[in-house]
Design a protein around this motif. Structure first.
Motif, PDB file in Angstrom:
ATOM      1  N   MET B   1     -25.976   5.491  19.945  1.00  0.00           N
ATOM      2  CA  MET B   1     -26.480   5.152  18.623  1.00  0.00           C
ATOM      3  C   MET B   1     -26.750   3.645  18.548  1.00  0.00           C
ATOM      4  N   VAL B   2     -28.009   3.328  18.308  1.00  0.00           N
ATOM      5  CA  VAL B   2     -28.343   1.909  18.160  1.00  0.00           C
ATOM      6  C   VAL B   2     -28.343   1.568  16.678  1.00  0.00           C
ATOM      7  N   GLN B   3     -27.558   0.567  16.350  1.00  0.00           N
ATOM      8  CA  GLN B   3     -27.400   0.217  14.952  1.00  0.00           C
ATOM      9  C   GLN B   3     -27.847  -1.220  14.765  1.00  0.00           C
ATOM     10  N   THR B   4     -28.473  -1.474  13.635  1.00  0.00           N
ATOM     11  CA  THR B   4     -28.750  -2.881  13.353  1.00  0.00           C
ATOM     12  C   THR B   4     -27.419  -3.534  13.014  1.00  0.00           C
ATOM     13  N   LYS B   5     -27.308  -4.787  13.370  1.00  0.00           N
ATOM     14  CA  LYS B   5     -26.039  -5.478  13.133  1.00  0.00           C
ATOM     15  C   LYS B   5     -25.806  -5.681  11.648  1.00  0.00           C
ATOM     16  N   LEU B   6     -24.524  -5.680  11.277  1.00  0.00           N
ATOM     17  CA  LEU B   6     -24.149  -5.803   9.870  1.00  0.00           C
ATOM     18  C   LEU B   6     -23.617  -7.197   9.575  1.00  0.00           C
ATOM     19  N   ASN B   7     -23.797  -7.600   8.326  1.00  0.00           N
ATOM     20  CA  ASN B   7     -23.144  -8.830   7.870  1.00  0.00           C
ATOM     21  C   ASN B   7     -21.861  -8.466   7.139  1.00  0.00           C
ATOM     22  N   PHE B   8     -20.916  -9.381   7.219  1.00  0.00           N
ATOM     23  CA  PHE B   8     -19.638  -9.141   6.532  1.00  0.00           C
ATOM     24  C   PHE B   8     -19.281 -10.317   5.643  1.00  0.00           C
ATOM     25  N   ILE B   9     -18.693  -9.992   4.477  1.00  0.00           N
ATOM     26  CA  ILE B   9     -18.111 -11.025   3.620  1.00  0.00           C
ATOM     27  C   ILE B   9     -16.674 -10.603   3.318  1.00  0.00           C
ATOM     28  N   VAL B  10     -15.747 -11.517   3.550  1.00  0.00           N
ATOM     29  CA  VAL B  10     -14.340 -11.250   3.257  1.00  0.00           C
ATOM     30  C   VAL B  10     -13.914 -12.159   2.102  1.00  0.00           C
ATOM     31  N   VAL B  11     -13.333 -11.549   1.052  1.00  0.00           N
ATOM     32  CA  VAL B  11     -12.849 -12.341  -0.085  1.00  0.00           C
ATOM     33  C   VAL B  11     -11.358 -12.088  -0.236  1.00  0.00           C
ATOM     34  N   ASP B  12     -10.560 -13.071   0.135  1.00  0.00           N
ATOM     35  CA  ASP B  12      -9.106 -12.897   0.103  1.00  0.00           C
ATOM     36  C   ASP B  12      -8.457 -14.270   0.017  1.00  0.00           C
ATOM     37  N   ASP B  13      -7.481 -14.427  -0.886  1.00  0.00           N
ATOM     38  CA  ASP B  13      -6.859 -15.747  -1.052  1.00  0.00           C
ATOM     39  C   ASP B  13      -5.840 -16.046   0.048  1.00  0.00           C
ATOM     40  N   SER B  14      -5.559 -15.065   0.880  1.00  0.00           N
ATOM     41  CA  SER B  14      -4.638 -15.320   1.990  1.00  0.00           C
ATOM     42  C   SER B  14      -5.436 -15.707   3.237  1.00  0.00           C
ATOM     43  N   LYS B  15      -5.161 -16.917   3.712  1.00  0.00           N
ATOM     44  CA  LYS B  15      -5.852 -17.411   4.898  1.00  0.00           C
ATOM     45  C   LYS B  15      -5.631 -16.493   6.085  1.00  0.00           C
ATOM     46  N   LEU B  16      -4.386 -16.026   6.207  1.00  0.00           N
ATOM     47  CA  LEU B  16      -4.034 -15.174   7.334  1.00  0.00           C
ATOM     48  C   LEU B  16      -4.811 -13.859   7.282  1.00  0.00           C
ATOM     49  N   ASP B  17      -4.916 -13.279   6.095  1.00  0.00           N
ATOM     50  CA  ASP B  17      -5.643 -12.017   5.968  1.00  0.00           C
ATOM     51  C   ASP B  17      -7.133 -12.185   6.280  1.00  0.00           C
ATOM     52  N   CYS B  18      -7.687 -13.326   5.873  1.00  0.00           N
ATOM     53  CA  CYS B  18      -9.096 -13.606   6.219  1.00  0.00           C
ATOM     54  C   CYS B  18      -9.246 -13.703   7.729  1.00  0.00           C
ATOM     55  N   PHE B  19      -8.316 -14.408   8.329  1.00  0.00           N
ATOM     56  CA  PHE B  19      -8.350 -14.609   9.781  1.00  0.00           C
ATOM     57  C   PHE B  19      -8.264 -13.266  10.510  1.00  0.00           C
ATOM     58  N   ILE B  20      -7.328 -12.428  10.063  1.00  0.00           N
ATOM     59  CA  ILE B  20      -7.163 -11.105  10.687  1.00  0.00           C
ATOM     60  C   ILE B  20      -8.455 -10.294  10.556  1.00  0.00           C
ATOM     61  N   ALA B  21      -8.995 -10.284   9.332  1.00  0.00           N
ATOM     62  CA  ALA B  21     -10.209  -9.505   9.089  1.00  0.00           C
ATOM     63  C   ALA B  21     -11.342  -9.993   9.980  1.00  0.00           C
ATOM     64  N   GLU B  22     -11.516 -11.320  10.040  1.00  0.00           N
ATOM     65  CA  GLU B  22     -12.584 -11.874  10.875  1.00  0.00           C
ATOM     66  C   GLU B  22     -12.440 -11.443  12.324  1.00  0.00           C
TER      67      GLU B  22
END
Lengths: 368, 128
Positions: B1-22
């Motif tokens: 399955m060829v998929q076009t790449k997706l963009n992501f936005i993470v909104v979280d006040d915890s730096k660690l959670d943003c880092f993990i998500a990224e």
């Protein structure tokens, strides 16, 4: 107990002679308000929220006493209602008693001692009731706070735990030591945040449940002790700490509360700094004069935006996502100061800094 | 399955959670850009200022200071439909409060509620 306040009594009767006689007889024992008609009675109720007993004649031209009580209790439910009536009205009186409109009735013609004992009884009932109302209010506010706590626990306790869990999961797959070190540091921050929340919760309960213990406060030593703790924890790194304590007189207060106040204000001052700034400072000034301690804690940190400044003392309110904060610190400060009859003011400009000014009256010597 | 790449936005006040998500998102290999925001208003400003909108997945925390996740979604839903149509929102939270869980379903732009922490497994499930 303080000097007992005179019981405040409102007497309503359409015969001016009765009113005059009543007031003349009881004005030394009670604070007596009189009204010759219903509108006058309402005017008194409006103006005096501390009326504890109302006596009302049953037979009046515009309304009966029972009717008056029935309608006024919706708005003024605290005063205890007593009806003065002759035997002929007994049916309506029984009805009124049964429907809870009146506390008791006094039969005409009354004697001074009838009235006196009725008022004393009614006042006892009033006091018990007011105490219950007060206790219920306190309970309600305790429940509300408990609700907020329960909600915050998921975020403030579960949040950091889940972050660490997520980070651990990620760390397992990491090969690069530098990356691993980064994530370990972030996990450490999360643990500190959790720890701070637990410490603040502990402080909260200590304040809520604890009795104040008054002792001699030496502000010089207090500031030195607290500063030493911040220094050891590395919180003062690259931040200039200035302290200026002027205390010539003995000052009596609750040391735990004062420590907590200073600790929180200083902790915030050290925390919310502008990282890129070269000459970061925290300046604490304490002056004791005329048995009043004035404490100012000033920093040149990130500041607090106008739109948040009114909420910073609210439980669980956080005005910034910078740094770790539990939203309990300043709430605890305000709570402690309320117990000490102290006040706190804040002035702040974004990107210039914040100044907190606390005023605490000392406990007068020789009192307990 | 060829998929076009997706963009992501993470909104979280915890730096660690943003880092993990990224990290987790990057590991999937399907991401084009990933932007993290510690404050919800900044994410909103970022979206408003974009010259054009591509398919984007947003992971939004609930409890944040200044503007919480619900307030963020409400503000986001006020944007023109031709913008919002490009975004799929997932609410990701540590909350176990039932009101929060129920409220998540009241927003048209929110696809699903996710429990923290984000793992590569549950991210793979929702991208499948």
């Amino acid at each position: 107990m303080d000097t007992p306040k005179k019981i405040k009594v409102l007497y309503i009767d359409d015969e001016q002679n009765n009113l005059n006689g009543f007031k003349a007889t009881f004005r030394f024992d009670y604070t007596v308000l009189i009204a010759s008609n219903i509108p006058q009675a309402y005017a008194h109720l409006e103006a005096h929220s501390d009326i504890s007993v109302i006596l009302c004649d049953q037979r009046m031209p515009d309304k009966t006493g029972v009717q008056f009580f029935e309608e006024m209790r919706d708005t003024y439910d605290e005063p205890v209602r007593m009806l003065i009536t002759g035997y002929t009205d007994i049916e309506s009186v029984i009805d009124a008693v049964n429907r809870g409109h009146i506390f008791r009735y006094i039969k005409k013609p009354w004697t001074d001692s009838d009235i006196r004992s009725a008022i004393e009884e009614a006042n006892k009932f009033f006091l018990t009731n007011s105490m219950l109302v007060q206790k219920n209010r306190e309970l309600q506010s305790a429940y509300d706070e408990l609700g907020k706590f329960a909600y915050s626990v998921t975020h403030d306790v579960r949040g950091p735990l889940l972050s660490i869990l997520g980070a651990l999961d990620l760390a397992k797959t990491m090969e690069n030591p530098a990356e691993l070190k980064d994530i370990l540091e972030m996990m450490e921050d999360a643990i500190h945040k959790l720890d701070e929340y637990i410490k603040n919760t502990h402080e909260y309960y200590k304040l809520k449940r604890g009795q104040l213990q008054f002792e001699v406060i030496d502000f010089n030593n207090l500031v030195k002790d607290i500063a030493a703790l911040f220094r050891i924890a590395g919180r003062m790194d690259n931040i200039k700490f200035i302290s200026n304590v002027v205390q010539n007189d003995e000052f009596l207060s609750d040391e735990i509360s004062i420590k907590m106040v200073l600790n929180n204000l200083l902790s915030n001052a050290f925390n919310y700094q502008r990282k890129e700034l070269a000459d970061k400072y925290v300046d604490v000034g304490i002056e004791v004069a005329n048995n009043v301690a004035t404490i100012t804690v000033k920093d040149n940190g990130i500041g607090i935006h106008e739109s948040h400044i009114n909420n910073i003392f609210t439980m669980f309110y956080r005005a910034t996502s910078e740094e770790t904060g539990s939203g309990l610190g300043l709430y605890n400060v305000k709570d402690a100061l309320a117990k000490l009859s102290g006040t706190i003011e804040v002035a702040s400009v974004v990107n210039e800094g914040t100044t907190f000014k606390v005023i605490i009256p000392g406990k007068a010597h020789g009192t307990n | 399955m060829v998929q076009t790449k997706l963009n992501f936005i993470v909104v979280d006040d915890s730096k660690l959670d943003c880092f993990i998500a990224e990290k987790i998102i990057r590991n999937t290999g399907i991401s084009d850009t990933i932007k993290s925001f510690l404050q919800a208003p900044e994410a909103l400003e970022y979206i408003k200022a974009l010259p054009e909108h591509q398919r984007t997945i947003m992971l939004v925390d609930i409890q944040m200071p200044l503007m919480n996740g619900f307030e963020f979604v409400e503000a986001f839903e006020k944007l023109p439909k031709e913008i919002t149509d490009n975004y799929t929102i997932y609410i990701i939270s540590s909350s176990i409060n039932e009101n929060d869980l129920v409220r998540v379903h009241t927003y048209a732009t929110v696809k699903q509620f996710l429990n923290k922490p984000l793992t590569s497994n549950n991210l793979a499930v929702l991208l499948a």
